[in-house]
Design a protein around this motif. Structure first.
Motif, PDB file in Angstrom:
ATOM      1  N   VAL A 358       0.832  -1.210   0.000  1.00 50.67           N
ATOM      2  CA  VAL A 358       0.000   0.000   0.000  1.00 50.67           C
ATOM      3  C   VAL A 358       0.865   1.258   0.000  1.00 50.67           C
ATOM      4  N   ASN A 359       0.239   2.413  -0.203  1.00 56.33           N
ATOM      5  CA  ASN A 359       0.981   3.674  -0.294  1.00 56.33           C
ATOM      6  C   ASN A 359       1.112   4.392   1.041  1.00 56.33           C
ATOM      7  N   PHE A 360       0.785   3.723   2.143  1.00 56.33           N
ATOM      8  CA  PHE A 360       1.000   4.274   3.474  1.00 56.33           C
ATOM      9  C   PHE A 360       2.516   4.391   3.667  1.00 56.33           C
ATOM     10  N   ALA A 361       2.996   5.590   3.979  1.00 56.89           N
ATOM     11  CA  ALA A 361       4.442   5.831   3.962  1.00 56.89           C
ATOM     12  C   ALA A 361       5.200   4.892   4.904  1.00 56.89           C
ATOM     13  N   LEU A 362       4.620   4.653   6.069  1.00 56.08           N
ATOM     14  CA  LEU A 362       5.307   3.803   7.038  1.00 56.08           C
ATOM     15  C   LEU A 362       5.479   2.380   6.498  1.00 56.08           C
ATOM     16  N   THR A 363       4.401   1.864   5.894  1.00 59.48           N
ATOM     17  CA  THR A 363       4.467   0.525   5.300  1.00 59.48           C
ATOM     18  C   THR A 363       5.528   0.513   4.204  1.00 59.48           C
ATOM     19  N   TYR A 364       5.488   1.547   3.375  1.00 61.74           N
ATOM     20  CA  TYR A 364       6.450   1.612   2.280  1.00 61.74           C
ATOM     21  C   TYR A 364       7.890   1.586   2.806  1.00 61.74           C
ATOM     22  N   PHE A 365       8.153   2.406   3.817  1.00 61.36           N
ATOM     23  CA  PHE A 365       9.511   2.480   4.368  1.00 61.36           C
ATOM     24  C   PHE A 365       9.966   1.130   4.909  1.00 61.36           C
ATOM     25  N   SER A 383       0.447   0.978  -5.094  1.00 64.19           N
ATOM     26  CA  SER A 383      -0.807   1.493  -5.639  1.00 64.19           C
ATOM     27  C   SER A 383      -1.469   2.381  -4.596  1.00 64.19           C
ATOM     28  N   ASP A 384      -2.381   3.207  -5.043  1.00 65.79           N
ATOM     29  CA  ASP A 384      -3.068   4.112  -4.126  1.00 65.79           C
ATOM     30  C   ASP A 384      -4.083   3.308  -3.317  1.00 65.79           C
ATOM     31  N   ALA A 385      -3.786   3.104  -2.041  1.00 59.53           N
ATOM     32  CA  ALA A 385      -4.695   2.351  -1.180  1.00 59.53           C
ATOM     33  C   ALA A 385      -5.209   3.262  -0.070  1.00 59.53           C
ATOM     34  N   GLY A 386      -5.354   4.520  -0.390  1.00 60.52           N
ATOM     35  CA  GLY A 386      -5.971   5.453   0.547  1.00 60.52           C
ATOM     36  C   GLY A 386      -5.086   5.841   1.716  1.00 60.52           C
ATOM     37  N   GLY A 387      -3.822   5.443   1.668  1.00 58.97           N
ATOM     38  CA  GLY A 387      -2.931   5.813   2.767  1.00 58.97           C
ATOM     39  C   GLY A 387      -3.120   4.955   4.002  1.00 58.97           C
ATOM     40  N   TYR A 388      -3.819   3.856   3.854  1.00 59.58           N
ATOM     41  CA  TYR A 388      -4.048   2.992   5.015  1.00 59.58           C
ATOM     42  C   TYR A 388      -2.997   1.895   5.092  1.00 59.58           C
ATOM     43  N   SER A 389      -2.917   1.254   6.251  1.00 65.06           N
ATOM     44  CA  SER A 389      -2.092   0.068   6.365  1.00 65.06           C
ATOM     45  C   SER A 389      -2.772  -1.068   5.599  1.00 65.06           C
ATOM     46  N   VAL A 390      -2.039  -2.166   5.399  1.00 64.76           N
ATOM     47  CA  VAL A 390      -2.524  -3.224   4.510  1.00 64.76           C
ATOM     48  C   VAL A 390      -3.918  -3.737   4.906  1.00 64.76           C
ATOM     49  N   ILE A 424       2.293 -10.635  -2.978  1.00 62.88           N
ATOM     50  CA  ILE A 424       1.291  -9.814  -2.301  1.00 62.88           C
ATOM     51  C   ILE A 424       1.472  -9.956  -0.789  1.00 62.88           C
ATOM     52  N   PRO A 425       1.052  -8.952  -0.017  1.00 62.20           N
ATOM     53  CA  PRO A 425       1.241  -9.021   1.436  1.00 62.20           C
ATOM     54  C   PRO A 425       0.534 -10.233   2.036  1.00 62.20           C
ATOM     55  N   GLY A 426       1.206 -10.908   2.961  1.00 58.90           N
ATOM     56  CA  GLY A 426       0.635 -12.095   3.590  1.00 58.90           C
ATOM     57  C   GLY A 426      -0.708 -11.818   4.248  1.00 58.90           C
ATOM     58  N   LYS A 427      -0.880 -10.605   4.732  1.00 62.00           N
ATOM     59  CA  LYS A 427      -2.120 -10.295   5.437  1.00 62.00           C
ATOM     60  C   LYS A 427      -3.329 -10.284   4.507  1.00 62.00           C
ATOM     61  N   VAL A 428      -3.096 -10.144   3.213  1.00 62.32           N
ATOM     62  CA  VAL A 428      -4.232 -10.201   2.292  1.00 62.32           C
ATOM     63  C   VAL A 428      -4.121 -11.425   1.389  1.00 62.32           C
ATOM     64  N   ALA A 429      -3.620 -12.505   1.965  1.00 59.66           N
ATOM     65  CA  ALA A 429      -3.525 -13.764   1.230  1.00 59.66           C
ATOM     66  C   ALA A 429      -4.882 -14.117   0.632  1.00 59.66           C
ATOM     67  N   VAL A 430      -5.916 -13.712   1.306  1.00 60.49           N
ATOM     68  CA  VAL A 430      -7.270 -14.022   0.880  1.00 60.49           C
ATOM     69  C   VAL A 430      -7.570 -13.433  -0.504  1.00 60.49           C
ATOM     70  N   LEU A 431      -6.781 -12.461  -0.939  1.00 58.99           N
ATOM     71  CA  LEU A 431      -7.024 -11.851  -2.253  1.00 58.99           C
ATOM     72  C   LEU A 431      -6.387 -12.633  -3.396  1.00 58.99           C
ATOM     73  N   LYS A 432      -5.561 -13.616  -3.063  1.00 60.81           N
ATOM     74  CA  LYS A 432      -4.760 -14.306  -4.081  1.00 60.81           C
ATOM     75  C   LYS A 432      -5.589 -14.741  -5.287  1.00 60.81           C
ATOM     76  N   GLY A 433      -6.665 -15.470  -5.015  1.00 62.01           N
ATOM     77  CA  GLY A 433      -7.483 -15.988  -6.104  1.00 62.01           C
ATOM     78  C   GLY A 433      -8.062 -14.882  -6.966  1.00 62.01           C
ATOM     79  N   GLU A 434      -8.613 -13.881  -6.316  1.00 54.83           N
ATOM     80  CA  GLU A 434      -9.222 -12.773  -7.055  1.00 54.83           C
ATOM     81  C   GLU A 434      -8.192 -12.044  -7.904  1.00 54.83           C
TER      82      GLU A 434
END
Lengths: 463, 709, 313
Positions: A358-365, A383-390, A424-434
């Protein structure tokens, strides 16, 4: 206490005329309460309503402006003591003290510090030039003009330094308790609307007139906090309210105590006469000790220094200090973000493996740091993910197979990149199929849940 | 038949007599001043120290201690007296052992372990206190056969239970070449029953070290050992009086005794249990001492990880396809009594995956039976909803839906790796046991695959689903004693606190009162805490002093008061992850509701995200409030301002989601039919004036209500 | 009316945690005012400065650091040197080499190193694990046993491994622990509550609320620390009254500003100066936010931070 939107709404004409540019009076009122629109944007507010609102919405601390044009800066205007309650309003400014004997050497070094960090220009905004041992905090109210080293040679050197500083293209802090000399300095620098520092219990009337005449903010100090309060009140009595309070130079301990107590009195106890931005001069508190100055500057960024003057600033000091300031003055509700795009790491080219977050600066760093440590070339796709954490971005629908699909097509990534493996981030593994569905041809690999696992994961992946 | 109390006192007498003889011998041999101490301990004779509060340093002190112990065993032949007699037995046993150690620092010469050092107490104590070792057993006597002895020991080892052996079983284990010693968690303590003193010494030192229990405070020792030391005794027949007396002491400490000796034995529930089938010693013992064994791995032939959660098994790759929308499939959690369930039983009733044609559509039903003292039927749906995650994490298996709308696919790769129907059971067993450890003691899974049977079972399951829905529907804020708070979102909205009530779910829409309740019971220190509701301030707008106190505490002082049923007065705050937001529309005196998915304009002149930016972050914004979708049809939805009749505008899609329930609520509260049709949406207007016109035309009740401002 | 400041001393105060034994023992916490607000009430114990050494040795590519540790090779020699650094109140041994993904030094070797370091250190000792919850749990149990009587501080016990560490270190062997959570007041509180439920009193635990270098999300740690301190003092929340320790070294020395070579960014100047400045800035800001102790790596940083504390208190 800030007014609630509904209280403001009650004072609006309630006509939904849209003349303010907002579709309804309710929406307008909410935006005023939020601070994103000024009450004056409504042309139909009654005078009584405006007066009532003006009183209620006035911040406990004045917003003071120094400088001119694109080098105009706002100071103060704070409403809270802690940033988790509400964002701080005005970031502190850094200044470097120029002295006649060292200006030639220091100035070019200071000017070199000019870079961008997460969308913000980082540079030393202010140059400070002081007359003699001048200033106010350390004068103990002894008047002015009779300072030991205030001879005419010093005056010439001082004015010469002001001239050099004014030519450097930064906003000035002119510190001078002698109104006559100060006038000469202001003449040289008046276009840049410098801050005039040097009002004290004995010269304040003269200094106030001078500040008024040149239309500049005035710095005021006194030997102790009681004296500061009295002098500010006296200045306010003269109608001079465009002030900055010098927290003094007796000792670091006292300067810190003053900075905290002044801010706390203004915000917590509504002492309006202390509701002004502060100035702290570290070159006076820790002369010739750059390490202690750096340490003190870090403290004053957190605790209530509006203007922080240092004896010098090396690039090595600037890097952490500006980063710290950028952090502290972010809005806790609006996280820092980085620009969406492709960030090649470890010399990645188009054939390098891809990873996205995501584009949250802390995550990016954090992620880019770990990827860097892995030594594996990788293209980090932000990508632009609203500045939120994953996880938050995912929960808010800002990070999804559809959002990635859109990002890939907008950036033309299928053409720009040759590799077809995407982590892709492990926390959104659920998105893999989609994601597999929405990005045909890409091999989607789930990366670890936590950043600490990345180095090992990347090494194994590329082994 | 000899009374149990008599057996205890007689046994204690035997031990005391033996001790008296040993002390006399030691006095004669070594002299009264001869030092008495156990090696490597700072706690002297720990049993004497614990019970008498005295350090025994020499033979004469030991003799004086003995006369005190003797008094302990001369009490009334009733329960309290029997317990004291048990402790006297331990002191006597310790005296016997102490005399041995007075003669030689290493009386057992490596053949038996004997006394444990303080270092060993700490080494074993830490995992015992933390629960990494779930408990320990003291096995006394000889098992019916050497094989059974070893089977029993291994059974405990496999459950991470620490094993102490006394008497005949040690020889049995040696004949079977069983590896023993501290590192493998099987310790041969000694040949005789008085060696039990070393174990009791260990327990008492653990209480002093880890529980800071003061020597001499026997009640505190009993309390500590009962609550913190999960120990128990297995005694093989024949069990002589002297062992019965020691057992009395163990029971007093909270350690149940399980024996196969029924002769002259008086069962005491939870304390002295006769289990004549020695093969069941382990199960009986663990249940008696309330020991739960942690499940650490899932026994399936494919990988299990959250990384596989989002995996999709495509038609071409699938080996098995079970689709609840086309055949009878379901999953169900039911609670049972502990004795009705055999833990870890996994039963497949019907053909396995390999018996169907590859890719053929089949059906499946899971019934997960759970039992536990803290289990409540309200948790059943909470567990059940997690099945989706549990099964989805299996590599090569896809799971969607819940209840009887599940759809499961097993990939060819998973099948080839050996994945079969029973593995669903292994997954559910392991996950239910580990995730809900605090409430599930036993778990068994039945897997049904016969279509006719499934049809019948599914109908039964549907009845259960319906009953649950009714229960949920019948829960009102008035009918419960507690609410819950939820601070899951505080990581990004530090001041926000949700108060979750039966009629008001969390604003994220994901935490109902039952969920919050389950979360609380499963993790007492977790994000959901009980909030009492005894000190009512104003029931109409929903103010309770208890609730305010919690809100103050959980928001760390940034909120003073909330109302549960008003959006005008101190409304509940919002974190930012709300499903919907409502805001007052001043011209109609109603409220506009907009859901997160709707990105268009509203008659308020603000979009969802504009409204959200003004309401989030845990700040009270009168007139605006975030909430869950289900809350819209609640009778408590802005009840203080007149309830759902205030709703004047909602996006069409949201109307479709909540319409039926909202209509039901409006009919019940106001006697209005088809209320939803009176509410405008984006296809009617996004403008405030046109909205007012529409409401006039639709006969909306809000026009007759009090002004909001 | 003259201005009279309103002192803001709270009725509640922080718990006091002592590390080390004998004359060099240091106490953390105990104050009833916000960080450094000595004008509100006297501050019982000044913030303390720890200096970090690694079992893998210092980064000898940094000339100043290499010179400082010149001739010292074993961890014990490094520790002796670190203890002599001006400003250091305690020494922190980082068992970097224990990392299962790195050198994977075994527990017995680590214990031996700890013993030697404890022997060589006249100052109190903190031991920082390798970060692997499992390895740290095994390490700390043995270290706690080996260093009985030294009253060392073990960093850190986390949600995944707190039980074993807390019981072994504190209850069984009387050491002190840091409870580490990740930048969230509720997680910090929850961990403290869980640890206290093991029967461990607040004067045996310090909080490690997470770390980040200046510029790298420092606002989160700053605000979390603010909130924790306000909850402890203003709200009298006993579960948050433990002193705070901030090991900033690892973060400060791993960000871009501290690792990029001078070749790549000539205008930035020497790497070592940048790293030390990053460390000074981060540690100072943490003290302003509420750290009762910081752990830094560079002797220059330790000196500067100690000087800061003397200047302000």
């Amino acid at each position: 206490m800030a007014l609630k939107g509904l209280d403001i709404f009650k004072l609006t004409p309630k006509t939904n005329c849209k003349d303010c540019g907002v579709p309804t009076c309710m929406a307008f009122a909410m935006k005023v309460a939020q601070g994103s629109v000024q009450i004056g944007a409504c042309p139909h507010m009654s005078d009584e309503a405006l007066a009532a609102l003006g009183e209620a919405t006035a911040p406990p601390m004045k917003l003071v402006k120094i400088g001119a044009g694109e080098r105009e800066y706002a100071l103060g205007g704070e409403t809270v003591l802690f940033r988790h309650e509400k964002a701080f309003v005005s970031k502190n400014l850094f200044g470097v003290a120029l002295k006649p004997d060292s200006a030639e050497r220091v100035l070019p070094e200071v000017m070199k510090i000019d870079y961008e960090r997460i969308g913000e220009r980082m540079h030393v905004e202010l140059l400070h030039v002081g007359y003699g041992g001048s200033g106010n905090g350390d004068m103990a109210g002894s008047g002015n003009g009779d300072m030991a080293d205030g001879g005419s040679g010093d005056r010439a050197a001082f004015l010469d330094t002001v001239r050099k500083a004014a030519a450097a293209g930064r906003t000035l802090v002119i510190e001078c308790g002698d109104a006559g000399v100060a006038r000469e300095a202001l003449e040289l620098a008046k276009d840049g609307k410098p801050l005039l520092n040097g009002a004290n219990p004995s010269n304040y009337a003269e200094m106030a007139r001078l500040a008024e005449e040149y239309g500049v903010a005035l710095g005021v100090g006194a030997p102790d906090i009681g004296g500061i309060y009295d002098t500010v009140q006296a200045l306010e009595g003269l109608g001079c309210k465009n002030l900055v309070i010098d927290v003094g130079a007796a000792s670091a301990k006292e300067a810190f105590a003053n900075a905290v107590q002044i801010r706390r009195a203004a915000i917590k106890d509504s002492v309006r006469s202390l509701g002004y931005p502060s100035l702290v001069n570290l070159e006076k508190l820790a002369p010739g000790n750059p390490e202690l100055q750096l340490a003190l500057a870090s403290v004053f960024v957190l605790k209530y220094g509006s203007i922080i003057i240092m004896g010098d600033m090396s690039y090595a000091q600037a890097l952490p200090l500006f980063g710290l300031r950028q952090n502290i003055f972010t809005d806790p509700q609006k996280p820092m973000t980085v620009e969406p795009g492709v960030y090649p790491i470890n010399g990645a080219d188009e054939s390098a493996i891809c990873a996205t977050t995501v584009n949250f600066a802390l995550t990016y760093f954090i992620i880019s740091g770990e990827l860097q440590r892995s030594g594996v070339p990788v293209n980090l796709l932000i990508s632009d993910a609203g500045g939120y954490s994953v996880l938050t971005a995912w929960a808010a629908g800002k990070l999804s197979a559809a959002s990635l699909e859109k990002f890939f097509s907008e950036q033309g990534l299928n053409d720009r990149l040759k590799n077809r493996t995407l982590l892709i981030p492990g926390k959104v593994a659920v998105l893999k199929g989609e994601i597999e569905e929405s990005l045909p041809g890409w091999n989607i690999v789930v990366a670890p849940n936590e950043a600490v696992g990345i180095v090992k994961f990347m090494k194994e992946l590329s082994a | 038949m000899k009374l149990l109390f008599d057996r205890v006192f007689d046994g204690a007498g035997e031990m005391l007599a033996m001790a008296e003889k040993e002390i006399a011998a030691a006095t004669a041999e070594l002299g009264e001043a001869a030092p008495i101490s156990m090696p490597n301990t700072a706690y002297s004779l720990a049993c004497h120290n614990a019970y008498l509060g005295k350090q025994i340093r020499n033979v004469s002190e030991l003799a004086r201690g003995f006369s005190e112990a003797k008094e302990w065993a001369s009490g009334e032949r009733r329960l309290g007296g029997a317990f004291n007699a048990g402790f006297a037995t331990f002191m006597a046993a310790e005296a016997i052992e102490a005399c041995k150690y007075a003669r030689s620092p290493d009386p057992y010469g490596g053949e038996y372990h004997g006394h444990m050092s303080d270092a060993e107490v700490r080494e074993l104590g830490v995992p015992l206190v933390t629960g990494d070792i779930p408990g320990f057993v003291v096995i006394i006597g000889s098992a019916p056969s050497d094989e059974e002895a070893v089977e029993l020991i291994r059974g405990y080892q496999s459950r991470a239970i620490f094993v102490f052996l006394i008497g005949g079983i040690i020889g049995q284990a040696r004949r079977q070449n069983l590896n023993m010693g501290f590192p493998v968690r099987v310790v041969a303590v000694g040949p005789d029953i008085w060696c039990a003193a070393h174990i009791i010494s260990f327990v008492n030192r653990a209480a002093m070290i880890f529980g800071a229990v003061k020597p001499g405070d026997r009640e505190a020792f009993d309390h500590y050992t009962f609550h913190r030391i999960r120990a128990f005794v297995n005694a093989f027949r024949p069990v002589p009086d002297i062992v019965v007396a020691s057992g009395g002491g163990a029971i007093a400490m909270g350690f149940p005794v399980v024996t196969d000796d029924a002769a002259d034995m008086w069962p005491v529930p939870k304390s002295l249990i006769i289990q004549q089938n020695t093969a069941d010693f382990i199960e009986t013992s663990l249940e008696a001492r309330d020991i739960k064994i942690k499940v650490s791995k899932i026994d399936i032939p494919v990988a299990y990880s959250t990384a596989f959660e989002g995996e999709i098994v495509r038609r071409a790759d699938m080996r098995a396809d079970m689709d609840g929308s086309r055949s009878d499939c379901f999953e169900l959690v039911v609670s049972k009594e502990a004795h009705e369930i055999e833990d870890h039983s996994i039963e497949l009733i019907g053909p396995d995956i390999d018996e169907a044609e590859p890719g053929a559509r089949t059906s499946i039903g899971f019934v997960c039976e759970v039992a536990g003292k803290a289990m409540q039927s309200d948790f059943e749906p909470v567990f059940e909803r997690k099945f989706h995650n549990f099964i989805n994490c299996v590599e090569g298996v896809m799971h969607t839906g819940q209840r009887d709308t599940i759809h499961i696919r097993v990939s060819k790769a998973a099948f080839d790796a050996g994945f079969r129907a029973r593995h669903f059971g292994e997954v559910l067993y392991a996950k239910v046991k580990s995730e809900y450890e605090s409430v599930v003691d036993k778990c068994a899974v039945k897997i049904y695959t016969v279509p006719e049977q499934l049809k019948e079972l599914r109908a039964k399951a549907t009845e259960i689903y319906n009953r649950r829905d009714e229960r949920l529907g019948s829960l009102t804020d008035e009918s419960v004693d507690v609410f819950y708070d939820c601070i899951l979102c505080q990581s990004f909205s530090p001041a926000h606190v949700c108060i979750v009530t039966p009629e008001r779910l969390g604003l994220c829409g994901a935490v109902s009162w039952l969920d919050a309740k389950a979360t609380n019971e499963l993790d007492a220190n977790g994000p959901c805490q009980r909030v009492s509701k005894q000190r009512v301030v104003d029931e109409n707008i929903g103010i309770w002093e208890d609730v305010n106190e919690r809100v103050r505490e959980a928001s760390h002082g940034s909120l003073e008061q909330v109302t549960l049923y008003s959006i005008m007065v101190d409304p509940m705050t919002s974190c930012g992850c709300f499903e919907c937001i409502c805001g007052i529309e001043p011209f109609s005196n109603g409220v506009v509701i907009v859901n997160r998915e709707h990105d268009g304009m509203t008659p308020l002149g603000m979009t969802f995200s504009e409204m959200a930016s003004m309401t989030g972050g845990g700040v009270q914004t009168p007139g605006f409030m975030g909430h869950g979708k289900q809350f819209i049809s609640s009778a408590k939805f802005m009840k203080a301002e007149g309830g759902p009749a205030r709703i004047v505008w909602m996006p069409k899609a949201l109307k479709e989601t909540v319409g039926a329930k909202l209509n039901g609520t409006a009919a019940r509260l106001y006697g209005i039919d088809d209320f939803v049709s009176m509410i405008a949406d984006e296809t009617v207007t996004e403008d405030a004036e046109a909205l007012l016109e529409f409401l006039g035309g639709s006969g909306h009740p809000v026009l007759g209500m009090e002004p909001l401002l | 009316m003259p201005f009279a400041p309103v002192p803001q001393a709270f009725k509640s105060s922080l718990k006091e945690v002592v590390i080390g034994a004998g004359e060099s023992a240091v106490a953390l916490g105990g104050e009833n005012v916000l960080p450094l607000y000595s004008f509100d009430a006297p501050i019982k114990n000044r913030p303390k400065v720890g200096i970090e050494i690694s079992d893998l040795g210092p980064d000898r590519s940094l000339p100043e650091l290499a010179k400082f540790y010149e001739g010292a090779s074993s961890a014990a020699e490094l520790a002796a040197r670190a203890c002599a650094a001006p400003g250091a109140d305690f020494v922190c041994l980082w068992l970097e080499g224990a990392d299962p993904n790195g050198e994977d030094r075994d527990v017995a070797d680590c214990v031996k190193i700890c013993r030697e370091v404890a022997e060589a250190s006249p100052l109190p000792l903190a031991v920082q694990g390798c970060g692997s919850p499992d390895k740290d749990a095994r390490l700390f149990e043995k270290i706690a046993e080996a260093l009985q009587g030294r009253n060392v501080l073990l960093l850190s016990a986390k949600e995944e491994n707190y039980k074993g560490i807390a019981v072994a270190a504190v209850t069984a062997y009387g050491q002190k622990i840091a409870a580490e959570s990740s930048v969230d007041i509720n997680l910090a509180k929850q961990l403290n509550v869980l640890i206290s439920q093991l029967g461990i009193a607040g004067d045996s635990t310090v909080m490690h609320l997470g770390a980040s270098a200046a510029g790298y999300g420092f606002e989160y740690i700053a605000s979390t620390t603010d909130r924790v301190r306000l909850a402890a003092l203003a709200q009298n929340d006993a579960a948050l009254q433990m002193p705070v320790i901030a090991p900033v070294a690892a973060d400060a020395w791993s960000v871009k500003e501290s690792v990029m070579s001078e070749d790549e960014f000539p205008e930035w100047g020497p790497v070592e100066r940048r790293g030390a400045d990053m460390e000074i800035c981060t540690a100072s800001a943490m003290i302003a936010a509420g750290a009762n102790a910081v752990i830094v790596r560079h002797p220059r940083s330790a000196a500067a931070v100690a000087e800061l504390i003397s200047a302000l208190l």
